[in-house]
Design an enzyme around this catalytic site. Structure first.
Site, PDB file in Angstrom:
ATOM      1  CE1 TYR A   1       1.523  -0.793   4.632  1.00 55.31           C
ATOM      2  CE2 TYR A   1       0.068   1.539   4.627  1.00 55.31           C
ATOM      3  CZ  TYR A   1       1.637   0.656   4.931  1.00 55.31           C
ATOM      4  OH  TYR A   1       1.234   1.170   6.143  1.00 55.31           O
TER       5      TYR A   1
ATOM      6  CE  LYS B   1       3.913   3.370   2.254  1.00 55.22           C
ATOM      7  NZ  LYS B   1       2.751   3.177   4.970  1.00 55.22           N
TER       8      LYS B   1
ATOM      9  CD  GLU C   1      10.486   1.905  10.612  1.00 53.46           C
ATOM     10  OE1 GLU C   1       9.843   2.958  10.162  1.00 53.46           O
ATOM     11  OE2 GLU C   1       9.973   0.819   9.957  1.00 53.46           O
TER      12      GLU C   1
ATOM     13  CG  LEU D   1       8.438   2.760   4.715  1.00 53.50           C
ATOM     14  CD1 LEU D   1       8.417   1.681   4.426  1.00 53.50           C
ATOM     15  CD2 LEU D   1       7.229   3.208   4.839  1.00 53.50           C
TER      16      LEU D   1
HETATM   17  N1  PMP Z   1       8.036   3.924   8.836  1.00 50.51           N
HETATM   18  C1  PMP Z   1       6.845   3.451   8.937  1.00 50.51           C
HETATM   19  C2  PMP Z   1       6.752   1.898   9.219  1.00 50.51           C
HETATM   20  C3  PMP Z   1       4.945   3.378   8.362  1.00 50.51           C
HETATM   21  O1  PMP Z   1       4.421   3.205   8.180  1.00 50.51           O
HETATM   22  C4  PMP Z   1       5.361   5.269   7.950  1.00 50.51           C
HETATM   23  C5  PMP Z   1       3.884   5.750   7.196  1.00 50.51           C
HETATM   24  N2  PMP Z   1       3.665   5.502   6.332  1.00 50.51           N
HETATM   25  C6  PMP Z   1       6.968   6.151   8.076  1.00 50.51           C
HETATM   26  C7  PMP Z   1       7.950   5.033   8.570  1.00 50.51           C
HETATM   27  C8  PMP Z   1       6.899   7.300   6.845  1.00 50.51           C
HETATM   28  O2  PMP Z   1       6.688   6.969   5.548  1.00 50.51           O
HETATM   29  P1  PMP Z   1       6.369   8.535   5.293  1.00 50.51           P
HETATM   30  O3  PMP Z   1       6.921   9.540   5.768  1.00 50.51           O
HETATM   31  O4  PMP Z   1       6.457   8.037   3.484  1.00 50.51           O
HETATM   32  O5  PMP Z   1       4.406   8.111   5.708  1.00 50.51           O
END
Ligand code: PMP
Length: 277
Positions: A33, A146, A178, A202
């Site tokens: 996603y 993701k 994270e 991620l």
């Molecule tokens: N880490 C995880 C596990 C996430 O779910 C997200 C949110 N998508 C992020 C980091 C931050 O990514 P982004 O800045 O692309 O939203």
């Protein structure tokens, strides 16, 4: 929730949209996603999101049903049909529906669903900062994909909610990776530290934008892991994510970060980020 669902072919009224009970996203979490931020009716940093979507699909060997340019057009049409000015678009692609068996099905066609949702910027939390808790990172070793498999993230986020915090910061044996739905950075002696974009996190779009802005602002960045102790002792800490933007952390596990108010580096990044919007 918006009025429409886009299935890669057409826009359906939400009440008419359906998913096969043997869709592999439903039975195995076998899918990927993206969450796009929409500001002023336009997706924010679409290239980075599409690149990540394409990469996640490739890593899981799920074929894209349409070229990226057409996916992009579909998402734009969805935003327009829903009249969405400020919010998010959730886009999901699964390996498709097939009789339940673990190997990839020969016949299934990847199934796409996208919907939009109005969402306001978290302005008051961006101003005052937020509280987080820390939890062990019990996820697999491909957190760079993701994928739909978010149970550890869901459990950690629930614990954060129950503790009155907005996010659970995850760590592997004391090394911070994270957040459950965000990336995290700290600042110490004027230098920003954040976990390298490897298989354990991620690769956040907001993280990438923040690092670019830091370079433009001559803020030094070290893409190196930091420990829980370093988080507790940081001058500043902040979450980075599509919906939280650059979110100052003022409490970790009930202890204040530095003097408990958002710091100067977070403020500079927030200002630069707001300009990008
Ligand atoms: N880490 C995880 C596990 C996430 O779910 C997200 C949110 N998508 C992020 C980091 C931050 O990514 P982004 O800045 O692309 O939203």
């Amino acid at each position: 929730m918006g009025k429409y669902v886009w299935n890669g072919e057409r826009l359906l009224n939400r009440a008419e949209a359906s998913v096969d009970v043997e869709d592999r996203g439903h039975t195995f979490g076998d899918g990927i996603y993206e969450v796009f931020r929409v500001y002023g009716g336009k997706t924010f940093e679409p290239e980075l999101h599409w690149a990540r979507f394409e990469r996640s699909a490739r890593e899981l060997r799920i074929e894209l049903p349409l070229p990226i340019a057409e996916l992009e057009r579909g998402v734009e049409e969805l935003i327009e049909a829903d009249g969405l000015a400020e919010g998010i678009v959730y886009l999901q692609l699964t390996r498709g529906a097939a009789p339940r068996a673990h190997p990839f099905p020969a016949e299934a066609r990847p199934a796409l669903t996208a919907f939009a949702k109005p969402l306001e910027r978290p302005l008051s939390a961006l101003e005052s900062g937020t509280s987080v808790i820390t939890r062990p990172d019990i996820r697999w070793l491909r957190c760079d994909i993701k994928s739909l498999n978010l149970l550890p993230n869901v459990l950690a986020k629930q614990e954060a909610s129950e503790a009155g915090a907005s996010e659970a910061v995850l760590h592997r044996d004391g090394v911070v990776t994270e957040g459950s739905s965000s990336n995290i950075a700290i600042a110490k002696d004027g230098v920003v530290r954040t976990h390298p974009a490897n298989n354990l996190i991620l690769h956040g779009v907001t993280r990438a934008v923040a690092l670019r802005l830091a370079a433009e602002l001559d803020i030094r960045v070290n893409e190196e892991p930091f420990t829980l102790d370093e988080l507790y002792a940081a001058d500043e800490a902040f979450l980075l994510g599509t919906t939280v933007e650059v979110m100052p952390i003022v409490r970790v596990d009930g202890r204040t970060v530095a003097n408990g108010v958002p710091g100067p580096i977070a403020r500079k990044l927030q200002a630069a980020f707001a300009k990008r919007i």
